[in-house]
Write a protein that holds these residues in place. Structure first.
Motif, PDB file in Angstrom:
ATOM      1  N   ALA A  24       5.576   4.841   2.358  1.00  0.00           N
ATOM      2  CA  ALA A  24       4.268   4.508   2.922  1.00  0.00           C
ATOM      3  C   ALA A  24       4.209   3.065   3.397  1.00  0.00           C
ATOM      4  CB  ALA A  24       3.186   4.761   1.867  1.00  0.00           C
ATOM      5  N   THR A  75       5.720   3.356   7.467  1.00  0.00           N
ATOM      6  CA  THR A  75       4.468   3.402   8.236  1.00  0.00           C
ATOM      7  C   THR A  75       4.305   2.191   9.146  1.00  0.00           C
ATOM      8  OG1 THR A  75       3.426   4.717   6.496  1.00  0.00           O
ATOM      9  CG2 THR A  75       1.968   3.658   8.086  1.00  0.00           C
ATOM     10  N   MET A 115       3.761   2.767  13.173  1.00  0.00           N
ATOM     11  CA  MET A 115       2.363   2.872  13.592  1.00  0.00           C
ATOM     12  C   MET A 115       2.091   2.306  14.979  1.00  0.00           C
ATOM     13  SD  MET A 115       0.703   0.276  10.854  1.00  0.00           S
ATOM     14  CE  MET A 115       1.206  -1.437  10.736  1.00  0.00           C
ATOM     15  N   LEU A 148       8.860  11.350  11.034  1.00  0.00           N
ATOM     16  CA  LEU A 148       8.684  11.568   9.599  1.00  0.00           C
ATOM     17  C   LEU A 148       9.079  12.989   9.196  1.00  0.00           C
ATOM     18  CD1 LEU A 148       5.330   9.644   9.219  1.00  0.00           C
ATOM     19  CD2 LEU A 148       7.514   9.002   8.176  1.00  0.00           C
ATOM     20  N   GLY A 192       3.551   8.360   4.900  1.00  0.00           N
ATOM     21  CA  GLY A 192       3.319   8.163   6.327  1.00  0.00           C
ATOM     22  C   GLY A 192       2.768   9.395   7.008  1.00  0.00           C
ATOM     23  N   TYR A 193       3.252  10.582   6.604  1.00  0.00           N
ATOM     24  CA  TYR A 193       2.782  11.802   7.256  1.00  0.00           C
ATOM     25  C   TYR A 193       1.297  12.004   7.009  1.00  0.00           C
ATOM     26  CZ  TYR A 193       2.427  16.569   8.930  1.00  0.00           C
ATOM     27  OH  TYR A 193       2.044  17.680   9.645  1.00  0.00           O
ATOM     28  N   ILE A 224      -0.693   8.660   8.603  1.00  0.00           N
ATOM     29  CA  ILE A 224      -0.813   8.705  10.057  1.00  0.00           C
ATOM     30  C   ILE A 224      -1.518   9.982  10.487  1.00  0.00           C
ATOM     31  CG2 ILE A 224       0.500   8.816  12.220  1.00  0.00           C
ATOM     32  CD1 ILE A 224       2.642   7.082  10.840  1.00  0.00           C
ATOM     33  N   THR A 283      -4.375   2.872   9.759  1.00  0.00           N
ATOM     34  CA  THR A 283      -3.190   3.704   9.538  1.00  0.00           C
ATOM     35  C   THR A 283      -2.433   3.260   8.297  1.00  0.00           C
ATOM     36  OG1 THR A 283      -2.982   4.150  11.904  1.00  0.00           O
ATOM     37  CG2 THR A 283      -1.038   4.527  10.543  1.00  0.00           C
ATOM     38  N   LEU A 284      -2.201   1.961   8.161  1.00  0.00           N
ATOM     39  CA  LEU A 284      -1.486   1.452   6.994  1.00  0.00           C
ATOM     40  C   LEU A 284      -2.294   1.709   5.718  1.00  0.00           C
ATOM     41  CD1 LEU A 284       0.893  -0.061   5.769  1.00  0.00           C
ATOM     42  CD2 LEU A 284      -0.332  -2.204   6.198  1.00  0.00           C
ATOM     43  N   ALA A 295      -2.039   5.399   4.735  1.00  0.00           N
ATOM     44  CA  ALA A 295      -0.755   5.715   4.100  1.00  0.00           C
ATOM     45  C   ALA A 295      -0.675   5.104   2.708  1.00  0.00           C
ATOM     46  CB  ALA A 295       0.392   5.199   4.962  1.00  0.00           C
TER      47      ALA A 295
END
Length: 390
Positions: free
Chosen positions: A60, A64, A68, A79, A112-113, A116, A328-329, A332
């Motif tokens: 993450a 990510t 991103m 990912l 991340g999946y 995001i 986004t960050l 995650a």
């Protein structure tokens, strides 16, 4: 974008979530078979569960930020490639070390999946439906618990544990194809801060409170769930054959809670999180109190899944909203907080049992963790309201 296009895109995202959720949880029902086949003890095989949870965090926080700046669809495909590679490696693994590496590869995709994916899902629908769109992404995760894990355990018992991971690999390929065909190309967030500032944004009081609440709430919930099997058998008196059906009941609660939580968060994410965080310790304490009554225990197990997972859309929506420029960050990182919280909650619950406090004690430690989360989110909400009034 038409509603049908958005629905198909969310379906494709959910299939990926199903595969990832299945990979994370199904191994718990296959530990004996995996340990015997790879020539390790059950306790060593258990690291395949803990190792996955810990590997979610660097995935993450490292992958990510690297992805991103790319279009979300492209980032998710990268990912999923990690996930498929890890699943294939696990299915093929000739020894424990390679199996562990496969678990780590798959886990790198997890944070991340969902992180995001949550931002992308929210961008596909009008603002008033964004929490429900995030819930649609997480629906795959809940279905993995309701149907995937019991089915995976059955397949593993009949055809071997490797077959389960070959099937998971196929699910990954289907999800990959679904993303290619059904998810529209969108641009990255236009108002993203530089990466260094995004990490600093995670320390904003409202964001940090949301992340800590996520860790505490789910640490409390999964600390109880991890030790639910011995509680059901030794305290409630259920037979071993009945336990899987009770776990399906818990999974059904997860699925319904995800839907209910999404709709509640669409109305008011802060209120939804506050109310559900208040209900969860009550459910945990009642579960511990009625554990010797089989029917009441079954009802409370369902409510545990429902109330616990109903917090997810609201917490995810809340952290994304307060992390403007770093949504986004933060999204995650919130997924990483789920997994870190689970690790801490399980450790505390296990320590309570080892100290001789009994199989009901995880309901007390779990309730204590969720109460701390409730206090944090209450303070954060009050602070936000004071700023608005000022």
């Amino acid at each position: 974008m038409s509603r049908r296009t958005a629905s198909l895109a969310l379906l494709a995202l959910s299939i990926g979530g199903f595969g990832i959720g299945l990979t994370e949880f199904v191994i718990a029902g296959l530990l004996t078979e995996v340990a015997d086949d790879l020539g390790v003890s059950i306790s060593v095989a258990g690291h395949l569960v803990g190792g996955y949870a810990l590997a979610v965090v660097p995935g993450a926080l490292v992958l990510t930020p690297l992805l991103m700046k790319r279009p979300p669809k492209q980032a998710l495909l990268v990912l999923l490639a990690f996930f498929i590679a890890g699943s294939l490696l696990s299915a093929w693994s000739p020894n424990y070390e390679i199996m562990f590496a496969g678990r780590v590869f798959a886990a790198l995709a997890h944070g991340g999946y969902f992180g995001i994916g949550a931002v992308l899902a929210a961008s596909l629908v009008p603002r008033q439906r964004q929490a429900s769109a995030v819930a649609a992404l997480f629906a795959g995760l809940t279905i993995a618990n309701v149907l995937g894990v019991p089915a995976g355990s059955l397949i593993g018992q009949q055809f071997g544990w490797r077959t389960v991971f070959w099937v998971i690999s196929v699910v990954g390929v289907v999800a990959f194809a679904g993303l290619v065909a059904l998810v529209p190309r969108t641009e990255p967030e236009k108002d993203q801060l530089p990466v260094g500032q995004q990490f600093r944004a995670l320390a904003r009081p409202q964001v940090l409170a949301s992340l800590l609440t996520t860790a505490l709430v789910f640490g409390g919930m999964f600390g109880v769930f991890t030790y639910i099997e011995p509680l059901l058998r030794e305290v409630s008196g259920f037979s071993a054959a009945t336990v899987p059906w009770l776990l399906v009941l818990f999974g059904a609660g997860l699925f319904l809670g995800n839907i209910v939580g999404g709709k509640a968060a669409d109305r008011n994410a802060d209120n939804a999180v506050l109310i559900l965080s208040l209900l969860l310790p009550v459910v945990l304490l009642v579960l511990g109190a009625v554990a010797a009554m089989p029917v009441a225990t079954g009802i409370m197990l369902f409510l545990l899944g429902l109330v616990g997972f109903a917090t997810v859309p609201g917490l995810q929506a809340r952290v994304m909203r307060h992390a403007h420029g770093a949504a986004t960050l933060a999204s995650a990182t919130n997924i990483a907080a789920f997994n870190l919280g689970n690790t801490v909650g399980v450790s505390i619950a296990g320590a309570a049992i080892a100290a001789g406090f009994g199989l009901r004690s995880p309901t007390l430690t779990g309730a204590a963790l969720t109460v701390v989360g409730l206090i944090l989110i209450f303070i954060a909400r009050a602070a936000a309201l004071r700023r608005v009034e000022a």
